[in-house]
Design a protein around this motif. Structure first.
Motif, PDB file in Angstrom:
ATOM      1  N   UNK A  26       0.802  -1.221   0.000  1.00  0.00           N
ATOM      2  CA  UNK A  26       0.000   0.000   0.000  1.00  0.00           C
ATOM      3  C   UNK A  26       0.838   1.275   0.000  1.00  0.00           C
ATOM      4  N   UNK A  27       2.040   1.244   0.590  1.00  0.00           N
ATOM      5  CA  UNK A  27       2.857   2.459   0.679  1.00  0.00           C
ATOM      6  C   UNK A  27       3.955   2.511  -0.372  1.00  0.00           C
ATOM      7  N   UNK A  28       4.281   1.383  -0.969  1.00  0.00           N
ATOM      8  CA  UNK A  28       5.420   1.267  -1.888  1.00  0.00           C
ATOM      9  C   UNK A  28       6.724   1.677  -1.220  1.00  0.00           C
ATOM     10  N   UNK A  29       6.748   1.594   0.101  1.00  0.00           N
ATOM     11  CA  UNK A  29       7.937   1.939   0.872  1.00  0.00           C
ATOM     12  C   UNK A  29       8.686   0.693   1.299  1.00  0.00           C
ATOM     13  N   UNK A  30       9.774   0.920   2.046  1.00  0.00           N
ATOM     14  CA  UNK A  30      10.587  -0.185   2.538  1.00  0.00           C
ATOM     15  C   UNK A  30      10.414  -0.274   4.045  1.00  0.00           C
ATOM     16  N   UNK A  31      10.016  -1.431   4.521  1.00  0.00           N
ATOM     17  CA  UNK A  31       9.824  -1.640   5.951  1.00  0.00           C
ATOM     18  C   UNK A  31      11.192  -1.705   6.619  1.00  0.00           C
ATOM     19  N   UNK A  32      11.376  -0.855   7.631  1.00  0.00           N
ATOM     20  CA  UNK A  32      12.634  -0.810   8.370  1.00  0.00           C
ATOM     21  C   UNK A  32      12.573  -1.635   9.644  1.00  0.00           C
ATOM     22  N   UNK A  33      11.388  -1.662  10.262  1.00  0.00           N
ATOM     23  CA  UNK A  33      11.245  -2.351  11.536  1.00  0.00           C
ATOM     24  C   UNK A  33       9.772  -2.658  11.769  1.00  0.00           C
ATOM     25  N   UNK A  34       9.527  -3.740  12.467  1.00  0.00           N
ATOM     26  CA  UNK A  34       8.161  -4.087  12.868  1.00  0.00           C
ATOM     27  C   UNK A  34       8.227  -4.698  14.253  1.00  0.00           C
ATOM     28  N   UNK A  35       7.265  -4.322  15.089  1.00  0.00           N
ATOM     29  CA  UNK A  35       7.201  -4.905  16.423  1.00  0.00           C
ATOM     30  C   UNK A  35       5.746  -5.028  16.856  1.00  0.00           C
ATOM     31  N   UNK A  36       5.444  -6.098  17.567  1.00  0.00           N
ATOM     32  CA  UNK A  36       4.078  -6.275  18.056  1.00  0.00           C
ATOM     33  C   UNK A  36       3.814  -5.309  19.209  1.00  0.00           C
ATOM     34  N   UNK A  37       2.579  -4.879  19.338  1.00  0.00           N
ATOM     35  CA  UNK A  37       2.175  -4.043  20.458  1.00  0.00           C
ATOM     36  C   UNK A  37       0.740  -4.377  20.833  1.00  0.00           C
ATOM     37  N   UNK A  38       0.338  -3.954  21.999  1.00  0.00           N
ATOM     38  CA  UNK A  38      -1.006  -4.233  22.504  1.00  0.00           C
ATOM     39  C   UNK A  38      -1.630  -2.903  22.916  1.00  0.00           C
ATOM     40  N   UNK A  39      -2.819  -2.602  22.400  1.00  0.00           N
ATOM     41  CA  UNK A  39      -3.490  -1.348  22.729  1.00  0.00           C
ATOM     42  C   UNK A  39      -4.995  -1.559  22.736  1.00  0.00           C
ATOM     43  N   UNK A  40      -5.640  -1.047  23.761  1.00  0.00           N
ATOM     44  CA  UNK A  40      -7.102  -1.141  23.893  1.00  0.00           C
ATOM     45  C   UNK A  40      -7.608  -2.568  23.731  1.00  0.00           C
ATOM     46  N   UNK A  41      -6.866  -3.517  24.277  1.00  0.00           N
ATOM     47  CA  UNK A  41      -7.287  -4.908  24.228  1.00  0.00           C
ATOM     48  C   UNK A  41      -7.070  -5.590  22.887  1.00  0.00           C
ATOM     49  N   UNK A  42      -6.346  -4.939  21.975  1.00  0.00           N
ATOM     50  CA  UNK A  42      -6.112  -5.515  20.644  1.00  0.00           C
ATOM     51  C   UNK A  42      -4.625  -5.748  20.433  1.00  0.00           C
ATOM     52  N   UNK A  43      -4.308  -6.763  19.658  1.00  0.00           N
ATOM     53  CA  UNK A  43      -2.940  -7.024  19.241  1.00  0.00           C
ATOM     54  C   UNK A  43      -2.701  -6.302  17.925  1.00  0.00           C
ATOM     55  N   UNK A  44      -1.708  -5.423  17.898  1.00  0.00           N
ATOM     56  CA  UNK A  44      -1.400  -4.610  16.733  1.00  0.00           C
ATOM     57  C   UNK A  44       0.066  -4.782  16.352  1.00  0.00           C
TER      58      UNK A  44
END
Length: 74
Positions: A26-44
């Protein structure tokens, strides 16, 4: 390590892989980093992306919904 722990970790990895694919597409960009997080009871997934102009942006991807930009990260 018990079997449910392994499946939970695998689920997080699969979620992150899908987030990377979706964000890159969707962004045509390059992913540099990804990390899981938890917010408002959801896994993001928090995804740092460099776009074609070299600008770094942070996206928060909900594996159950579309990704949205959160802001710039210099």
């Amino acid at each position: 390590m018990t079997r449910p722990e392994m499946s939970g970790r695998q689920r997080v990895r699969d979620s992150m892989t899908e987030s990377v694919r979706r964000i890159e597409r969707t962004t045509r960009g390059r992913v540099l980093n990804i990390e899981p997080m938890h917010s408002d009871g959801r896994d993001l997934n928090r995804v740092k992306v460099m776009d074609e102009s070299g600008r770094v942006r942070i996206y928060v991807d909900d594996p159950n919904r579309a990704a949205r930009a959160r802001g710039d990260d210099d």
